[in-house]
Design a protein around this motif. Structure first.
Motif, short mmCIF file in Angstrom:
data_model
loop_
_atom_site.label_atom_id
_atom_site.label_comp_id
_atom_site.label_asym_id
_atom_site.label_seq_id
_atom_site.Cartn_x
_atom_site.Cartn_y
_atom_site.Cartn_z
N ASN A 147 0.87 -1.34 0.00
CA ASN A 147 -0.03 0.03 -0.02
C ASN A 147 0.90 1.17 -0.02
OD1 ASN A 147 0.53 -0.78 2.89
ND2 ASN A 147 -0.41 1.09 3.17
N VAL A 148 2.01 1.23 0.58
CA VAL A 148 2.80 2.21 0.65
C VAL A 148 3.48 2.77 -0.79
CG1 VAL A 148 5.28 3.30 1.46
CG2 VAL A 148 3.72 1.83 3.01
N THR A 149 3.52 1.71 -1.71
CA THR A 149 3.73 1.99 -2.99
C THR A 149 2.93 2.87 -3.50
OG1 THR A 149 4.82 -0.32 -3.21
CG2 THR A 149 4.23 0.80 -5.18
N VAL A 150 1.59 2.76 -3.61
CA VAL A 150 0.53 3.57 -3.92
C VAL A 150 0.59 5.06 -3.28
CG1 VAL A 150 -2.02 3.99 -4.44
CG2 VAL A 150 -0.65 1.63 -4.90
N ASP A 151 0.65 4.93 -1.96
CA ASP A 151 0.46 6.10 -1.13
C ASP A 151 1.69 7.17 -1.59
OD1 ASP A 151 -1.89 5.27 0.04
OD2 ASP A 151 -0.59 4.66 1.83
N ILE A 152 2.81 6.61 -1.51
CA ILE A 152 4.04 7.30 -1.79
C ILE A 152 3.91 7.81 -3.12
CG2 ILE A 152 6.66 7.30 -1.90
CD1 ILE A 152 5.62 7.39 0.81
N ALA A 153 3.80 7.11 -4.04
CA ALA A 153 3.86 7.77 -5.56
C ALA A 153 2.90 8.94 -5.81
CB ALA A 153 3.24 6.42 -6.48
N ALA A 154 1.44 8.67 -5.25
CA ALA A 154 0.56 9.76 -5.36
C ALA A 154 0.96 11.08 -4.66
CB ALA A 154 -0.74 8.90 -4.69
N LEU A 155 1.39 10.77 -3.38
CA LEU A 155 1.76 12.13 -2.65
C LEU A 155 3.01 12.78 -3.25
CD1 LEU A 155 1.15 10.53 0.81
CD2 LEU A 155 -0.11 12.62 0.01
N ALA A 156 4.03 11.91 -3.64
CA ALA A 156 5.13 12.48 -4.55
C ALA A 156 4.64 13.11 -5.62
CB ALA A 156 6.28 11.33 -4.69
N LEU A 157 3.95 12.59 -6.50
CA LEU A 157 3.30 12.99 -7.68
C LEU A 157 2.87 14.44 -7.54
CD1 LEU A 157 2.65 13.07 -10.70
CD2 LEU A 157 0.75 11.31 -10.14
N LYS A 158 1.62 14.52 -6.57
CA LYS A 158 0.97 15.68 -6.22
C LYS A 158 1.73 16.82 -5.75
CE LYS A 158 -2.81 18.27 -6.14
NZ LYS A 158 -4.10 17.78 -5.89
N SER A 159 2.95 16.43 -5.02
CA SER A 159 3.92 17.45 -4.54
C SER A 159 4.96 17.86 -5.52
CB SER A 159 4.44 17.05 -3.03
OG SER A 159 4.93 15.84 -3.28
N GLY A 160 4.77 17.25 -6.63
CA GLY A 160 6.05 17.66 -7.62
C GLY A 160 7.26 16.91 -7.53
N ASN A 161 7.47 15.78 -6.89
CA ASN A 161 8.57 14.87 -6.66
C ASN A 161 8.60 13.59 -7.45
OD1 ASN A 161 9.96 16.31 -4.22
ND2 ASN A 161 7.90 16.23 -3.59
N ALA A 162 9.66 13.16 -8.00
CA ALA A 162 9.80 11.72 -8.64
C ALA A 162 10.32 11.03 -7.14
CB ALA A 162 11.30 11.66 -9.57
N SER A 163 9.99 9.66 -7.41
CA SER A 163 10.01 8.77 -6.18
C SER A 163 10.91 7.37 -6.51
CB SER A 163 8.53 8.42 -5.48
OG SER A 163 7.84 8.00 -6.66
N VAL A 164 11.87 7.12 -5.84
CA VAL A 164 12.40 5.95 -6.09
C VAL A 164 12.21 4.86 -4.78
CG1 VAL A 164 14.86 4.78 -6.30
CG2 VAL A 164 14.31 7.14 -7.15
N LEU A 165 11.53 3.49 -5.26
CA LEU A 165 10.94 2.89 -4.05
C LEU A 165 11.77 1.71 -3.90
CD1 LEU A 165 7.29 3.39 -5.28
CD2 LEU A 165 8.52 4.66 -3.72
N ARG A 166 11.90 1.46 -2.70
CA ARG A 166 12.69 -0.05 -2.61
C ARG A 166 11.56 -0.72 -1.55
NH1 ARG A 166 14.37 -5.18 -2.47
NH2 ARG A 166 15.52 -5.84 -0.76
N GLY A 167 10.56 -1.56 -2.05
CA GLY A 167 9.49 -2.34 -1.18
C GLY A 167 9.96 -3.54 -0.55
N GLY A 168 11.22 -4.08 -1.01
CA GLY A 168 11.65 -5.50 -0.43
C GLY A 168 11.02 -6.45 -1.12
N THR A 169 11.77 -7.68 -0.75
CA THR A 169 11.50 -8.95 -1.32
C THR A 169 10.21 -9.56 -1.15
OG1 THR A 169 13.85 -9.29 -1.36
CG2 THR A 169 12.50 -11.12 -1.67
N ALA A 170 9.43 -9.37 0.13
CA ALA A 170 8.31 -9.95 0.62
C ALA A 170 7.15 -9.28 -0.16
CB ALA A 170 8.10 -9.76 2.03
N ALA A 171 7.34 -8.10 -0.74
CA ALA A 171 6.16 -7.63 -1.43
C ALA A 171 6.66 -7.30 -3.16
CB ALA A 171 5.59 -6.28 -1.08
N GLU A 172 7.54 -8.09 -3.46
CA GLU A 172 7.95 -7.87 -4.93
C GLU A 172 6.93 -8.13 -5.99
OE1 GLU A 172 12.37 -8.58 -7.27
OE2 GLU A 172 11.79 -9.61 -5.46
N ASN A 173 6.50 -9.12 -5.71
CA ASN A 173 5.39 -9.04 -6.95
C ASN A 173 4.39 -8.23 -7.09
OD1 ASN A 173 6.33 -12.05 -8.26
ND2 ASN A 173 6.16 -12.50 -6.05
#
Length: 447
Positions: A158-184
């Motif tokens: 869920n953090v993948t979506v939350d961060i991407a959306a918040l970063a986008l609206k605030s004009g930031n690019a985001s680089v995400l490391r979500g870990g092996t457990a949620a890789e798929n």
């Protein structure tokens, strides 16, 4: 060190015949290191486009992301099922499995949160303050994006979506490391997000994942000063501490949640029972769930039987001190470790304290600075608690589960900052911006 951040444990480069495989450089091969750098450069380039993007373009991308989530529930759930199966096989705790889970209801809730973010005011360009000097020079402080935001997190798609959306609206690019457990799960989510970005006319590289680079990629991200403007860890205390200790990139520290509720001697019994139950049981795996309950000795006999019985009916294991076990013999003995533990499970530490001062002293010693609450009908004690307890969120007569960006009206949250510089508490759009000073003159020079 957290599993996510450990140095690469892959074997040495294998040699077939006389053809050498590329050497390993800081956990990445030369080719991998080059690809990693290219990814960060692409993020920086995308951040320049995002910083200048009109609000309506960013909002169009957010609407596209929300629709993509709703249109692809089956695909997301299928990928998430693979992660859950692997997590169970690897022995992930019940709390981590809960955080990892994306079912249809949670996916639709994520889509709703993205649309909530779309409706929020764009912080970029907002004037924080300004003035005119006696010589006519006009100065103003305005909000600007950070640029490139890196986020390292565990088992929380869920953090993948939350961060991407918040970063986008605030004009930031985001680089995400979500870990092996949620890789798929994360691979599918990032693909859907990038598709929505391109459809709105924004670079796909505005949101990128470094999961394919494994643990070594997380380590490299922490060293990427100059490529990444700020790094935000979300997850276990071990992960957060590893990032804070090892990162060369400025870090916004989000804290583990050893959360307390103090039942004062004047506490309403019904409120105490309902609030503690909600704070522990509604979703025990999250950081704003209560982990320790302190109760005034003058109210222990009155309050504890009802509070603890209701918890036990929901499967909560009570870890109590000697005074608690006298009142509630079913409790297991609490140890020193219990007072400092973020269980993320249906476990709760309970201690009887002599008074408000004793409760505050306990909180000061064991708190992670996340959220604390008091249940009381004494306004003096309520105000003392609010003023003297130094955590990111302090509450009176309310569940600690309210410490949340969505509940606070942010649409979603970047995380809950437990530090005191730049941001504290739930972080939304303004917390993903810095400021710069704009100065306008008409030929003035300094005397």
């Amino acid at each position: 060190m957290s599993e996510t951040l450990s140095a690469s444990t892959r074997p040495a480069a294998r040699v077939e015949g006389s053809v050498p495989v590329a050497p390993v450089v800081r956990g990445l091969s030369v080719d991998e290191a080059s690809a990693f750098t290219d990814l960060l450069v692409a993020s920086r380039t995308a951040s320049l486009t995002l910083a200048a993007a009109p609000t309506q373009v960013k909002n169009s991308a957010l609407r596209g992301i929300a629709q993509a989530l709703r249109d692809n529930v089956t695909e997301i759930v299928a990928a998430n099922t693979l992660d859950l199966d692997a997590g169970r096989a690897a022995g992930l705790s019940a709390g981590l499995l809960d955080r990892l889970t994306l079912d249809e209801a949670r996916i639709r809730s994520l889509a709703d949160a993205v649309e909530d973010i779309e409706q929020l005011t764009d912080p970029v360009g907002q004037v924080v303050r300004g003035s005119s000097l006696p010589n006519g020079v006009k100065i103003s402080q305005v909000r600007v994006p950070f640029g490139v935001v890196g986020v390292i997190y565990e088992a929380r798609p869920n953090v993948t979506v939350d961060i991407a959306a918040l970063a986008l609206k605030s004009g930031n690019a985001s680089v995400l490391r979500g870990g092996t457990a949620a890789e798929n799960s994360n691979r599918v989510l990032v693909g859907l997000i990038q598709g929505a970005l391109v459809a709105a006319g924004l670079p796909a590289e505005s949101v990128q994942t470094i999961d394919p680079f494994g643990r070594a990629g997380a380590t490299q991200l922490m060293q990427a000063r100059g490529h990444v403007d700020v790094l935000i860890p979300r997850g276990s205390a071990g992960l957060i501490q590893a990032v804070v200790t090892e990162s060369k990139v400025p870090v916004i520290e989000t804290g583990a949640g050893v959360v307390h509720i103090f039942l004062d001697d004047s506490a309403n019994a019904s409120w105490a029972s309902d609030i503690v139950h909600n704070a522990k049981v509604q979703r025990p795996s999250v950081c704003n769930a209560v982990e320790t309950v302190l109760v005034h000795e003058a109210a222990a006999v009155r309050l504890l039987p009802g509070v603890l019985a209701k918890l036990a009916e929901s499967g909560v294991t009570i870890h109590g001190d000697a005074a608690v076990r006298e009142i509630y013999p079913a409790a297991v003995p609490a140890t020193e470790e219990d007072w400092a533990t973020e269980y993320m499970s249906l476990d709760l530490a309970v201690r009887v304290v002599t008074d408000l001062d004793d409760a505050i002293a306990h909180i000061r010693h064991y708190s992670t600075g996340h959220t604390e609450a008091i249940i009381t009908n004494d306004i003096v004690n309520a105000e003392r608690f609010l003023n003297e307890v130094d955590s990111a969120a302090v509450m009176v007569n309310a569940s600690t589960r309210f410490t949340d960006g969505g509940e606070f009206g942010f649409g979603a949250e970047v995380g809950i900052s437990t530090q005191k510089l730049h941001a504290r508490g739930p972080m939304g759009l303004p917390e993903l911006t810095s400021t710069k000073w704009i100065v306008r003159g008409t030929g003035q020079v300094r005397a």
